[in-house]
Design a protein around this motif. Structure first.
Motif, PDB file in Angstrom:
ATOM      1  N   ARG A   3      22.739  67.156  -4.542  1.00 24.68           N
ATOM      2  CA  ARG A   3      23.929  67.611  -3.942  1.00 24.68           C
ATOM      3  C   ARG A   3      23.692  66.834  -2.317  1.00 24.68           C
ATOM      4  NH1 ARG A   3      23.092  73.717  -3.315  1.00 24.68           N
ATOM      5  NH2 ARG A   3      24.810  74.014  -3.559  1.00 24.68           N
ATOM      6  N   LYS A   4      24.773  66.931  -2.259  1.00 24.78           N
ATOM      7  CA  LYS A   4      24.862  66.497  -0.649  1.00 24.78           C
ATOM      8  C   LYS A   4      25.337  67.676   0.090  1.00 24.78           C
ATOM      9  CE  LYS A   4      26.083  61.665  -1.551  1.00 24.78           C
ATOM     10  NZ  LYS A   4      27.326  60.506  -1.194  1.00 24.78           N
ATOM     11  N   LEU A   5      24.943  67.324   1.310  1.00 20.58           N
ATOM     12  CA  LEU A   5      24.871  68.977   2.085  1.00 20.58           C
ATOM     13  C   LEU A   5      25.467  68.761   3.005  1.00 20.58           C
ATOM     14  CD1 LEU A   5      22.807  71.066   0.398  1.00 20.58           C
ATOM     15  CD2 LEU A   5      25.023  71.411  -0.428  1.00 20.58           C
ATOM     16  N   ASN A   6      25.764  68.937   4.042  1.00 17.80           N
ATOM     17  CA  ASN A   6      26.832  68.727   5.464  1.00 17.80           C
ATOM     18  C   ASN A   6      25.361  69.619   6.258  1.00 17.80           C
ATOM     19  OD1 ASN A   6      27.852  69.285   8.026  1.00 17.80           O
ATOM     20  ND2 ASN A   6      29.220  68.575   6.712  1.00 17.80           N
ATOM     21  N   PRO A   7      24.639  68.414   6.366  1.00 14.71           N
ATOM     22  CA  PRO A   7      24.200  69.529   7.994  1.00 14.71           C
ATOM     23  C   PRO A   7      24.344  70.120   8.910  1.00 14.71           C
ATOM     24  CG  PRO A   7      24.519  67.256   8.666  1.00 14.71           C
ATOM     25  CD  PRO A   7      25.349  67.237   7.426  1.00 14.71           C
ATOM     26  N   PHE A   8      25.501  70.352   9.382  1.00 13.76           N
ATOM     27  CA  PHE A   8      26.225  71.656  10.216  1.00 13.76           C
ATOM     28  C   PHE A   8      25.868  72.914   9.498  1.00 13.76           C
ATOM     29  CE2 PHE A   8      27.728  68.054  12.020  1.00 13.76           C
ATOM     30  CZ  PHE A   8      26.940  67.896  13.862  1.00 13.76           C
ATOM     31  N   LEU A   9      26.581  72.709   8.152  1.00 12.52           N
ATOM     32  CA  LEU A   9      27.177  73.231   7.032  1.00 12.52           C
ATOM     33  C   LEU A   9      25.559  74.088   6.701  1.00 12.52           C
ATOM     34  CD1 LEU A   9      28.499  76.069   5.014  1.00 12.52           C
ATOM     35  CD2 LEU A   9      28.045  73.869   3.564  1.00 12.52           C
ATOM     36  N   PHE A 201      18.068  76.627  -2.510  1.00  8.70           N
ATOM     37  CA  PHE A 201      18.647  78.146  -1.959  1.00  8.70           C
ATOM     38  C   PHE A 201      19.600  77.733  -0.999  1.00  8.70           C
ATOM     39  CE2 PHE A 201      14.611  79.916  -2.297  1.00  8.70           C
ATOM     40  CZ  PHE A 201      14.989  80.657  -3.095  1.00  8.70           C
ATOM     41  N   ALA A 202      20.285  76.690  -1.020  1.00  9.46           N
ATOM     42  CA  ALA A 202      21.574  76.020  -0.158  1.00  9.46           C
ATOM     43  C   ALA A 202      22.976  76.279  -1.217  1.00  9.46           C
ATOM     44  CB  ALA A 202      21.226  74.368   0.114  1.00  9.46           C
ATOM     45  N   VAL A 203      23.708  76.967  -0.221  1.00  7.51           N
ATOM     46  CA  VAL A 203      25.119  77.633  -1.229  1.00  7.51           C
ATOM     47  C   VAL A 203      25.683  76.245  -0.646  1.00  7.51           C
ATOM     48  CG1 VAL A 203      26.591  79.001  -1.348  1.00  7.51           C
ATOM     49  CG2 VAL A 203      24.877  79.709  -0.579  1.00  7.51           C
ATOM     50  N   LYS A 204      26.817  75.722  -1.653  1.00 12.78           N
ATOM     51  CA  LYS A 204      27.713  74.687  -1.140  1.00 12.78           C
ATOM     52  C   LYS A 204      29.334  75.281  -1.743  1.00 12.78           C
ATOM     53  CE  LYS A 204      29.602  70.436  -2.849  1.00 12.78           C
ATOM     54  NZ  LYS A 204      29.423  69.226  -4.038  1.00 12.78           N
ATOM     55  N   PRO A 205      29.833  75.122  -0.770  1.00 14.97           N
ATOM     56  CA  PRO A 205      31.088  75.990  -0.252  1.00 14.97           C
ATOM     57  C   PRO A 205      31.867  75.963  -2.188  1.00 14.97           C
ATOM     58  CG  PRO A 205      30.261  75.447   1.518  1.00 14.97           C
ATOM     59  CD  PRO A 205      30.090  74.931   0.484  1.00 14.97           C
TER      60      PRO A 205
END
Length: 243
Positions: A3-9, A201-205
């Motif tokens: 998964r690629k998660l935006n650091p600002f997110l 624990f990271a959530v992806k919109p």
């Protein structure tokens, strides 16, 4: 695929969304502990959990869409069975399933501070799978609960999926359905795993889709035919999965 998660997110989630989540959880738990004993199975006692669920989904930019509600009859008791992909399964069901219901959940969840007590106050049913006698007593409680339009929600896999795939079903909920002659409603959740897999624990919109299938009339199934009922339910839920 990683998964690629935006650091600002991620910063938003950990600095804003998660603290607000914690506060909302405490408020919802306390409100449920107060309201549920006073007004059991009334809209007011379900309001805290439903508001909590919808607020958390909004907080993490998650959109929930429900289809198939027209297949159900208001005021009727059902046994809802869903695939279990992540914690957001719970938010989707609490926030968007317009029925009075009780969860059948693992006994370990009773130990969660405040949340466990709130679930107990709301009449949800804890299953201790390590004790067959205690598990049977819990199932008997579930049977007594299923009246006057109150339904039960079960994750027949028993635990969250590690890979988003549908796992093997456990027998308990199907025995309740056949013993009481109550229809099983298979429900497929799509998108919950993508929003928050069990490994993070990271959530992806993004979206969550709840697909409600036609209720299954269990009257045609004898106790010896429960495995066939389990397979049919598994096939229907699996058939609605998009990944």
């Amino acid at each position: 695929m990683k998964r690629k998660l935006n650091p600002f997110l991620l910063l938003y989630e950990y600095l804003i969304a998660v603290p607000v989540w914690a506060v909302l959880t405490i408020l919802a738990a306390l409100s449920t502990m107060i309201l549920s004993p006073l007004w059991p199975n009334r809209k007011i006692s379900y309001f805290p959990a439903r508001f909590w669920s919808r607020a958390i989904c909004a907080l993490f930019f998650i959109r929930v869409k429900v289809s198939g509600l027209e297949k159900l009859q208001a005021g009727k008791s059902y046994i809802f069975m869903l695939n279990h992909q992540s914690w957001f399964d719970i938010f989707a069901v609490y926030g968007w399933l317009p029925f009075f219901f009780k969860w059948i959940m693992k006994a370990d969840l009773r130990k969660i501070p405040l949340v466990g007590k709130a679930c107990e106050s709301a009449g949800h049913i804890f299953i201790n799978r390590e004790s067959p006698k205690a598990a049977q007593q819990s199932l008997e409680k579930a049977k007594r609960t299923l009246q006057n339009g109150v339904s039960v929600v079960i994750f027949p896999e028993g635990t969250r999926s590690w890979n988003g795939q549908l796992g093997k079903f456990k027998r308990g909920g199907f025995k309740i359905a056949t013993d009481l002659g109550l229809p099983i409603v298979p429900v497929t959740l799509n998108g919950c795993f993508e929003r928050m897999p069990r490994s993070t624990f990271a959530v992806k919109p993004g979206p969550i889709d709840m697909l409600i299938h036609e209720p299954i009339d269990v009257s045609a199934y004898s106790p010896e035919e429960i495995p066939a009922l389990m397979q049919r339910t598994w096939d229907i839920i699996h058939g609605g999965m998009t990944a």
